[in-house]
Write an enzyme that holds these catalytic residues in place. Sequence first.
Site, PDB file in Angstrom:
ATOM      1  N   LYS A 139      32.700  65.170  31.160  1.00 53.85           N
ATOM      2  CA  LYS A 139      33.656  63.401  30.398  1.00 53.85           C
ATOM      3  C   LYS A 139      32.396  63.146  29.635  1.00 53.85           C
ATOM      4  O   LYS A 139      31.321  63.693  29.281  1.00 53.85           O
ATOM      5  CB  LYS A 139      32.741  62.691  32.121  1.00 53.85           C
ATOM      6  CG  LYS A 139      31.713  62.497  32.046  1.00 53.85           C
ATOM      7  CD  LYS A 139      31.552  61.664  33.170  1.00 53.85           C
ATOM      8  CE  LYS A 139      32.315  62.116  34.875  1.00 53.85           C
ATOM      9  NZ  LYS A 139      32.636  61.076  35.622  1.00 53.85           N
ATOM     10  N   LYS A 164      32.028  70.565  36.831  1.00 52.68           N
ATOM     11  CA  LYS A 164      32.993  70.983  37.208  1.00 52.68           C
ATOM     12  C   LYS A 164      34.405  69.426  36.366  1.00 52.68           C
ATOM     13  O   LYS A 164      33.315  68.988  35.452  1.00 52.68           O
ATOM     14  CB  LYS A 164      33.734  69.985  38.345  1.00 52.68           C
ATOM     15  CG  LYS A 164      33.320  68.330  38.777  1.00 52.68           C
ATOM     16  CD  LYS A 164      33.338  67.763  39.980  1.00 52.68           C
ATOM     17  CE  LYS A 164      33.602  66.056  39.812  1.00 52.68           C
ATOM     18  NZ  LYS A 164      34.624  65.705  39.060  1.00 52.68           N
ATOM     19  N   ASP A 166      36.311  66.756  34.854  1.00 52.15           N
ATOM     20  CA  ASP A 166      36.143  65.385  35.779  1.00 52.15           C
ATOM     21  C   ASP A 166      37.753  65.036  35.836  1.00 52.15           C
ATOM     22  O   ASP A 166      38.561  66.546  35.361  1.00 52.15           O
ATOM     23  CB  ASP A 166      36.023  64.081  34.386  1.00 52.15           C
ATOM     24  CG  ASP A 166      35.819  62.713  35.541  1.00 52.15           C
ATOM     25  OD1 ASP A 166      35.656  62.280  36.260  1.00 52.15           O
ATOM     26  OD2 ASP A 166      36.526  62.126  34.423  1.00 52.15           O
ATOM     27  N   HIS A 253      38.625  66.857  45.510  1.00 50.55           N
ATOM     28  CA  HIS A 253      38.849  65.434  45.460  1.00 50.55           C
ATOM     29  C   HIS A 253      39.248  64.265  46.003  1.00 50.55           C
ATOM     30  O   HIS A 253      39.412  64.260  46.195  1.00 50.55           O
ATOM     31  CB  HIS A 253      38.527  65.518  43.419  1.00 50.55           C
ATOM     32  CG  HIS A 253      38.361  64.238  42.762  1.00 50.55           C
ATOM     33  ND1 HIS A 253      38.414  62.725  43.094  1.00 50.55           N
ATOM     34  CD2 HIS A 253      37.259  63.708  42.098  1.00 50.55           C
ATOM     35  CE1 HIS A 253      38.005  62.179  42.338  1.00 50.55           C
ATOM     36  NE2 HIS A 253      37.356  62.462  41.648  1.00 50.55           N
TER      37      HIS A 253
END
Length: 369
Positions: A139, A164, A166, A253
Amino acid sequence: MANTSCLLVTYEIKASAGKTIQEMADDICIEQTVEVVKQLAQDKWIQENIIGRVEGISQTGDNIFSVIISYPDEITAYQLPQLLSVLYGNISLKSGIKLIGIEFSDSFLSHFSGPGFGIDGLRRLLNVENRPLLATALKPMGKTPEELAGLAYKLALGGIDIIKDDHGLVDHSFCPFKERVQCCLSAINKAEEETGKRVLYFPNITDTHEKLIDHAERGKEMGVGGFLISPLIVGLDIMRYLADNLGLPIMAHPALMGTLFHGISTEIVLGDLMRLAGADMVIYPNYGGRFPFTEKICQETGYALKKKMGGLKTAFPVPAGGIDIKNIKSLKQFYGNDVVFLIGSSLYVCSSNLTASVKDCIQHLSAYC
């Protein structure tokens, strides 16, 4: 079908004026199955094999009742969309009814594959046996693929376990999916050659249906370690399909899941349903962070991800959302070893040397085992 195995479902119901709690419970049995007035549901076979049955009612508070209803497994068709419809479909539109517990039969659970890797499988992939895993997100949104790859290289060089995307990174014009994945994988592979430590990269494939499937197939061909997906945004059964057919780990998520918590207990949404749908790791807010999750909720969710559910594998809890690396020792004591700590901003800002920050964090996680 009489005497078949059943789901035992517990609802918390606030009694309303004009109806007894027994009447309200009976209404749920009808509403969630045949959805007709009682005089149209007199067929004996339907009554015995389709309609839910009230198994118990107990008062738990002022005008609050716990109601247990059994539903025949067969009416779910052993699929997630129909299961959700039976559990909470129409009654989600009513007030004062919350789904707080589900007891699945082993027969029902045998129709689901669940997590493809689970806790043990992910540990084998990473060759990390006895410490919490460390993950972070690339990010912020707005960085180019090359800039994100630069971060991925530094993180992988430090020995992080999982990187991972974002969850806001999709197939943007300023950061296209294919280019981002290629750049990040190249950076991570370079770091792996230098350190000998495997790092799994999970790009985000939450997107339109067409792009999601294409990105999953392309990502697998390119050699990603797994996928990040927001199952409530794209559909819970989409995640189940990917878990069953891709042969790669899935990280779920929680985006948009908060819309369910008023009507379904957190541990059911983040625990039971995520495991049924094949998530190997489930992200949720850590207590004390920027989201209103309590220690109790985090504890119950972690338990739901690891409890026995027929033959389904356990899944990693992934607490996130404002975790401070200064609190790693106390968090490790709270969650134990079988956890993935997803640390974002705190990892990036704790020093100017991102690689050193990761190494330090891994060292602390190992020391507290």
